[in-house]
Design an enzyme around this catalytic site. Structure first.
Site, PDB file in Angstrom:
ATOM      1  N   TYR A   1     -19.658  26.041  -8.670  1.00  0.00           N
ATOM      2  CA  TYR A   1     -18.985  24.747  -8.622  1.00  0.00           C
ATOM      3  C   TYR A   1     -18.348  24.559  -7.246  1.00  0.00           C
ATOM      4  O   TYR A   1     -18.419  23.483  -6.657  1.00  0.00           O
ATOM      5  CB  TYR A   1     -17.913  24.667  -9.709  1.00  0.00           C
ATOM      6  CG  TYR A   1     -18.498  24.778 -11.092  1.00  0.00           C
ATOM      7  CD1 TYR A   1     -19.076  23.669 -11.704  1.00  0.00           C
ATOM      8  CD2 TYR A   1     -18.503  25.992 -11.774  1.00  0.00           C
ATOM      9  CE1 TYR A   1     -19.621  23.755 -12.971  1.00  0.00           C
ATOM     10  CE2 TYR A   1     -19.049  26.097 -13.045  1.00  0.00           C
ATOM     11  CZ  TYR A   1     -19.606  24.983 -13.636  1.00  0.00           C
ATOM     12  OH  TYR A   1     -20.153  25.083 -14.879  1.00  0.00           O
TER      13      TYR A   1
ATOM     14  N   ARG B   1     -12.970  22.046  -9.589  1.00  0.00           N
ATOM     15  CA  ARG B   1     -12.560  21.613 -10.919  1.00  0.00           C
ATOM     16  C   ARG B   1     -13.146  20.248 -11.249  1.00  0.00           C
ATOM     17  O   ARG B   1     -13.623  19.992 -12.336  1.00  0.00           O
ATOM     18  CB  ARG B   1     -11.048  21.529 -10.966  1.00  0.00           C
ATOM     19  CG  ARG B   1     -10.551  21.994 -12.255  1.00  0.00           C
ATOM     20  CD  ARG B   1      -9.095  22.366 -12.172  1.00  0.00           C
ATOM     21  NE  ARG B   1      -8.764  22.843 -13.466  1.00  0.00           N
ATOM     22  CZ  ARG B   1      -7.681  23.463 -13.755  1.00  0.00           C
ATOM     23  NH1 ARG B   1      -6.818  23.712 -12.825  1.00  0.00           N
ATOM     24  NH2 ARG B   1      -7.478  23.841 -14.924  1.00  0.00           N
TER      25      ARG B   1
ATOM     26  N   SER C   1     -17.660  30.862  -9.826  1.00  0.00           N
ATOM     27  CA  SER C   1     -17.673  31.603  -8.561  1.00  0.00           C
ATOM     28  C   SER C   1     -18.007  33.079  -8.765  1.00  0.00           C
ATOM     29  O   SER C   1     -18.553  33.715  -7.894  1.00  0.00           O
ATOM     30  CB  SER C   1     -16.323  31.492  -7.886  1.00  0.00           C
ATOM     31  OG  SER C   1     -15.360  32.112  -8.703  1.00  0.00           O
TER      32      SER C   1
ATOM     33  N   GLU D   1     -35.791  31.194 -15.979  1.00  0.00           N
ATOM     34  CA  GLU D   1     -36.230  30.626 -14.701  1.00  0.00           C
ATOM     35  C   GLU D   1     -36.364  31.681 -13.623  1.00  0.00           C
ATOM     36  O   GLU D   1     -36.857  31.420 -12.539  1.00  0.00           O
ATOM     37  CB  GLU D   1     -35.219  29.567 -14.281  1.00  0.00           C
ATOM     38  CG  GLU D   1     -35.245  28.390 -15.241  1.00  0.00           C
ATOM     39  CD  GLU D   1     -34.615  27.158 -14.617  1.00  0.00           C
ATOM     40  OE1 GLU D   1     -33.768  27.300 -13.745  1.00  0.00           O
ATOM     41  OE2 GLU D   1     -35.010  26.059 -15.017  1.00  0.00           O
TER      42      GLU D   1
ATOM     43  N   ASN E   1     -21.919  14.591 -17.063  1.00  0.00           N
ATOM     44  CA  ASN E   1     -23.336  14.611 -16.707  1.00  0.00           C
ATOM     45  C   ASN E   1     -24.177  13.464 -17.262  1.00  0.00           C
ATOM     46  O   ASN E   1     -24.879  13.648 -18.228  1.00  0.00           O
ATOM     47  CB  ASN E   1     -23.891  15.971 -17.163  1.00  0.00           C
ATOM     48  CG  ASN E   1     -25.335  16.130 -16.743  1.00  0.00           C
ATOM     49  OD1 ASN E   1     -25.945  15.196 -16.275  1.00  0.00           O
ATOM     50  ND2 ASN E   1     -25.865  17.291 -16.910  1.00  0.00           N
TER      51      ASN E   1
ATOM     52  N   CYS F   1     -27.678  21.034 -14.528  1.00  0.00           N
ATOM     53  CA  CYS F   1     -26.303  21.507 -14.532  1.00  0.00           C
ATOM     54  C   CYS F   1     -26.249  22.959 -14.998  1.00  0.00           C
ATOM     55  O   CYS F   1     -25.314  23.670 -14.741  1.00  0.00           O
ATOM     56  CB  CYS F   1     -25.457  20.624 -15.450  1.00  0.00           C
ATOM     57  SG  CYS F   1     -26.224  20.302 -17.020  1.00  0.00           S
ATOM     58  N   HIS F   2     -27.289  23.392 -15.661  1.00  0.00           N
ATOM     59  CA  HIS F   2     -27.292  24.782 -16.139  1.00  0.00           C
ATOM     60  C   HIS F   2     -27.469  25.760 -14.973  1.00  0.00           C
ATOM     61  O   HIS F   2     -27.271  26.942 -15.102  1.00  0.00           O
ATOM     62  CB  HIS F   2     -28.400  24.952 -17.169  1.00  0.00           C
ATOM     63  CG  HIS F   2     -29.769  24.736 -16.633  1.00  0.00           C
ATOM     64  ND1 HIS F   2     -30.432  23.531 -16.739  1.00  0.00           N
ATOM     65  CD2 HIS F   2     -30.593  25.586 -15.979  1.00  0.00           C
ATOM     66  CE1 HIS F   2     -31.624  23.684 -16.160  1.00  0.00           C
ATOM     67  NE2 HIS F   2     -31.747  24.905 -15.682  1.00  0.00           N
TER      68      HIS F   2
END
Length: 105
Positions: free
Chosen positions: A25, A39, A62, A85, A48, A56-57
DNA sequence: AAAATGACGGTGT
DNA sequence: TACACCGCCATTT
């Protein structure tokens, strides 16, 4: 078309994440121009609006830890999807040393 | 317009 | 790894 909105920047970046890699993020926020808005970025993924077209997956915390995910199965499904993936996992976390998108050249 | 919220990040214990 | 506290930001209500 594109309103240079912060959120649109984040979505655009998320779609640019190559398969088999993940971004944090904080990284997306930084690339969007707001290095401290991690955030807020999480909020964008949650809302989304481009759900099926915004991976977004491929966005993780971090530490490489999976968080949230409004989809079915929650983080469990997210984890499985990433592994599917080609993302490498280290326990419950993603091995950022290998699958981090901006980690290396 | 003001307050509350949250799929964060970092640090300390 | 787990849990707690603080700081930061944009969106939503």
């Amino acid at each position: 078309m594109a309103e240079s909105s912060f959120r649109e920047q984040v979505y655009a970046l998320a779609r640019q994440i190559p398969k088999g890699f993940v971004a944090t993020y904080g990284q997306l926020a930084a690339l969007a121009g707001h290095p401290r808005a991690a955030r807020a970025v999480g909020f964008f993924m949650k809302t989304n609006p481009d759900a099926p077209r915004t991976p977004c997956h491929r966005v993780v915390a971090s530490d490489g830890r999976l968080t949230g995910y409004s989809g079915a199965g929650g983080v469990a499904a997210k984890r499985a999807m990433l592994q599917s993936e080609g993302v490498v996992f280290k326990g419950k976390k993603v091995d950022l040393s290998v699958s981090s998108w901006l980690k290396k050249t």
